[in-house]
Design a protein around this motif. Structure first.
Motif, PDB file in Angstrom:
ATOM      1  N   GLU A   1       0.810  -1.209   0.000  1.00 29.56           N
ATOM      2  CA  GLU A   1       0.000   0.000   0.000  1.00 29.56           C
ATOM      3  C   GLU A   1       0.845   1.262   0.000  1.00 29.56           C
ATOM      4  N   MET A   2       1.975   1.232   0.705  1.00 30.09           N
ATOM      5  CA  MET A   2       2.752   2.448   0.941  1.00 30.09           C
ATOM      6  C   MET A   2       3.988   2.609   0.047  1.00 30.09           C
ATOM      7  N   LEU A   3       4.468   1.530  -0.562  1.00 30.99           N
ATOM      8  CA  LEU A   3       5.712   1.620  -1.336  1.00 30.99           C
ATOM      9  C   LEU A   3       5.502   1.232  -2.789  1.00 30.99           C
ATOM     10  N   GLY A   4       6.018   2.079  -3.685  1.00 33.04           N
ATOM     11  CA  GLY A   4       5.979   1.774  -5.106  1.00 33.04           C
ATOM     12  C   GLY A   4       7.171   0.937  -5.526  1.00 33.04           C
ATOM     13  N   TRP A   5       8.339   1.271  -4.948  1.00 31.45           N
ATOM     14  CA  TRP A   5       9.578   0.536  -5.239  1.00 31.45           C
ATOM     15  C   TRP A   5      10.342   0.332  -3.944  1.00 31.45           C
ATOM     16  N   GLY A   6      11.035  -0.807  -3.867  1.00 34.28           N
ATOM     17  CA  GLY A   6      11.840  -1.105  -2.687  1.00 34.28           C
ATOM     18  C   GLY A   6      13.321  -0.946  -2.950  1.00 34.28           C
ATOM     19  N   ALA A   7      14.113  -1.208  -1.933  1.00 32.46           N
ATOM     20  CA  ALA A   7      15.567  -1.069  -2.019  1.00 32.46           C
ATOM     21  C   ALA A   7      16.179  -2.223  -2.813  1.00 32.46           C
ATOM     22  N   GLY A   8      17.252  -1.935  -3.540  1.00 32.83           N
ATOM     23  CA  GLY A   8      17.954  -2.945  -4.322  1.00 32.83           C
ATOM     24  C   GLY A   8      19.056  -3.626  -3.515  1.00 32.83           C
ATOM     25  N   PRO A   9      19.792  -4.531  -4.149  1.00 34.00           N
ATOM     26  CA  PRO A   9      20.847  -5.275  -3.451  1.00 34.00           C
ATOM     27  C   PRO A   9      21.947  -4.391  -2.856  1.00 34.00           C
ATOM     28  N   ARG A  10      22.158  -3.194  -3.451  1.00 33.09           N
ATOM     29  CA  ARG A  10      23.201  -2.325  -2.903  1.00 33.09           C
ATOM     30  C   ARG A  10      22.875  -1.931  -1.458  1.00 33.09           C
ATOM     31  N   ALA A  11      21.588  -1.868  -1.117  1.00 35.20           N
ATOM     32  CA  ALA A  11      21.201  -1.533   0.256  1.00 35.20           C
ATOM     33  C   ALA A  11      21.710  -2.600   1.232  1.00 35.20           C
ATOM     34  N   SER A  12      21.608  -3.870   0.848  1.00 39.78           N
ATOM     35  CA  SER A  12      22.097  -4.956   1.706  1.00 39.78           C
ATOM     36  C   SER A  12      23.608  -4.871   1.875  1.00 39.78           C
ATOM     37  N   GLN A  13      24.302  -4.616   0.779  1.00 38.22           N
ATOM     38  CA  GLN A  13      25.759  -4.508   0.839  1.00 38.22           C
ATOM     39  C   GLN A  13      26.185  -3.367   1.753  1.00 38.22           C
ATOM     40  N   MET A  14      25.549  -2.217   1.573  1.00 35.20           N
ATOM     41  CA  MET A  14      25.926  -1.039   2.352  1.00 35.20           C
ATOM     42  C   MET A  14      25.593  -1.209   3.836  1.00 35.20           C
ATOM     43  N   LEU A  15      24.465  -1.847   4.131  1.00 31.86           N
ATOM     44  CA  LEU A  15      24.081  -2.071   5.523  1.00 31.86           C
ATOM     45  C   LEU A  15      25.092  -2.960   6.235  1.00 31.86           C
ATOM     46  N   VAL A  16      25.538  -4.007   5.559  1.00 32.36           N
ATOM     47  CA  VAL A  16      26.517  -4.915   6.173  1.00 32.36           C
ATOM     48  C   VAL A  16      27.850  -4.205   6.387  1.00 32.36           C
ATOM     49  N   LEU A  17      28.309  -3.469   5.374  1.00 32.84           N
ATOM     50  CA  LEU A  17      29.586  -2.747   5.513  1.00 32.84           C
ATOM     51  C   LEU A  17      29.531  -1.728   6.640  1.00 32.84           C
ATOM     52  N   ALA A  18      28.455  -0.954   6.673  1.00 33.27           N
ATOM     53  CA  ALA A  18      28.312   0.060   7.715  1.00 33.27           C
ATOM     54  C   ALA A  18      28.190  -0.598   9.090  1.00 33.27           C
ATOM     55  N   GLY A  19      27.497  -1.726   9.142  1.00 36.58           N
ATOM     56  CA  GLY A  19      27.362  -2.445  10.398  1.00 36.58           C
ATOM     57  C   GLY A  19      28.705  -2.916  10.934  1.00 36.58           C
TER      58      GLY A  19
END
Length: 333
Positions: free
Chosen positions: A254-272
């Motif tokens: 209902e609220m999202l037209g598009w979601g995050a791509g694989p780069r979001a997963s990569q960046m989250l792990v690196l930043a973590g």
């Protein structure tokens, strides 16, 4: 130096950096931490906030404290790509008298680039940063020039004054590791800002981190192990933003037209990994991912018209997902 000693040195360097920045910047601890995490993770940051919140001063002070080359590019509607990357000029050889094309490097050839008010220039000029941000190089004609290491783009934009601006394309926003919101100071912090800026001369900031130390920290953070249940949490959280997933929540559809791509997963792990080191740990936890989910995801998801009409912001959607996505339990070996 052992990895343990290098991790301790990173924590000490961050403490020294915060002390150095406190000479000019009042408060904004979360912003400083997120920018530092992005830099050590090797990523770029987009700082968003209304005028007068010291976004530009923060980036300039950060460059002073990190002993890195710094160039500021003020983005305006008439800025051209060559004003960023550089251009070929005709030069006469003193010995032969012949003329030849010589590449004159632009301001992008530095280590920290402040792209000030990046949304004030047209997409063609914004795109001049794309290759530099992703490939760490600049191509002009038939030649490719490698940028100095380390290299970071720290961009700022004003979220309220949208007349005459050009919103960043989604593909370009995805190149930023974090979108960092810079909020208003508290009353006491604003009182301190007034006292400092209307009084005597501000102190100079002495460098506390070298380029070599920063590159060593970047190499170290990639060695930090990520348990399987933390990787599962990253995957669950990022994939939960995609309305096309078979098991997507009705709220997301209902609220999202598009979601995050694989780069979001990569960046989250690196930043973590970087946050774990700064917290004195040698492994990433789900708390690290949860703490960084907002700046890592808010610019990578696109709300629907319904969400905007209902006044539902991207931050509200991400917070709702964090609350709804169950944290996997650690497996006992």
């Amino acid at each position: 130096m052992s990895d343990t000693a290098a991790a301790a040195a990173l924590v000490s360097a961050f403490s020294n950096l915060k002390s150095a920045l406190s000479k000019r910047i009042v408060g904004q601890d979360a912003v400083i931490e997120q920018v530092f995490i992005a830099i050590v993770a090797g990523g770029h940051s987009l700082l968003e906030g209304v005028p007068g919140l010291a976004k530009t001063l923060l980036v300039k002070s950060l460059a002073d404290a990190m002993h890195l080359g710094f160039r500021r590019i003020q983005f305006t509607p008439d800025l051209m790509p060559a004003d960023i990357t550089g251009t070929e000029i005709i030069q006469e050889d003193a010995e032969t008298g012949r003329r030849k094309l010589v590449f004159q490097k632009g301001p992008i050839f530095s280590q920290i680039i402040l792209a000030d008010e990046i949304n004030r220039t047209p997409p063609k000029t914004q795109a001049a940063l794309l290759e530099a941000m992703q490939e760490k190089s600049v191509t002009v004609g038939q030649e490719t020039y490698i940028l100095p290491k380390p290299f970071f783009v720290l961009a700022t934009q004003n979220p309220i004054e949208q007349e005459g601006t050009y919103p960043l394309p989604e593909a370009q926003k995805d190149r930023f590791l974090f979108l960092i919101k810079v909020d208003y100071p508290t009353r006491d912090e604003e009182r301190e800002v007034i006292a400092r800026t209307t009084g005597g001369v501000q102190e100079d900031i002495q460098p506390v981190i070298t380029a070599e130390e920063l590159q060593a920290a970047q190499a170290l953070c990639r060695k930090v192990p990520v348990p399987d249940h933390v990787t599962d949490f990253v995957l669950d959280l990022v994939r939960a933003t995609r309305p096309t997933e078979p098991n997507a929540l009705p709220y997301v559809k209902e609220m999202l037209g598009w979601g995050a791509g694989p780069r979001a997963s990569q960046m989250l792990v690196l930043a973590g990994k970087v946050r774990a080191l700064l917290q004195g740990r040698t492994h990433v936890t789900t708390d690290d991912i949860e703490a960084l989910a907002l700046p890592a995801l808010r610019h990578r998801i696109v709300p629907t018209f319904h969400a905007e009409a209902e006044g539902v912001t991207v931050d509200m959607i991400v917070k709702e997902l964090i609350a709804k996505v169950k944290k996997p339990e650690a497996k006992v070996l």
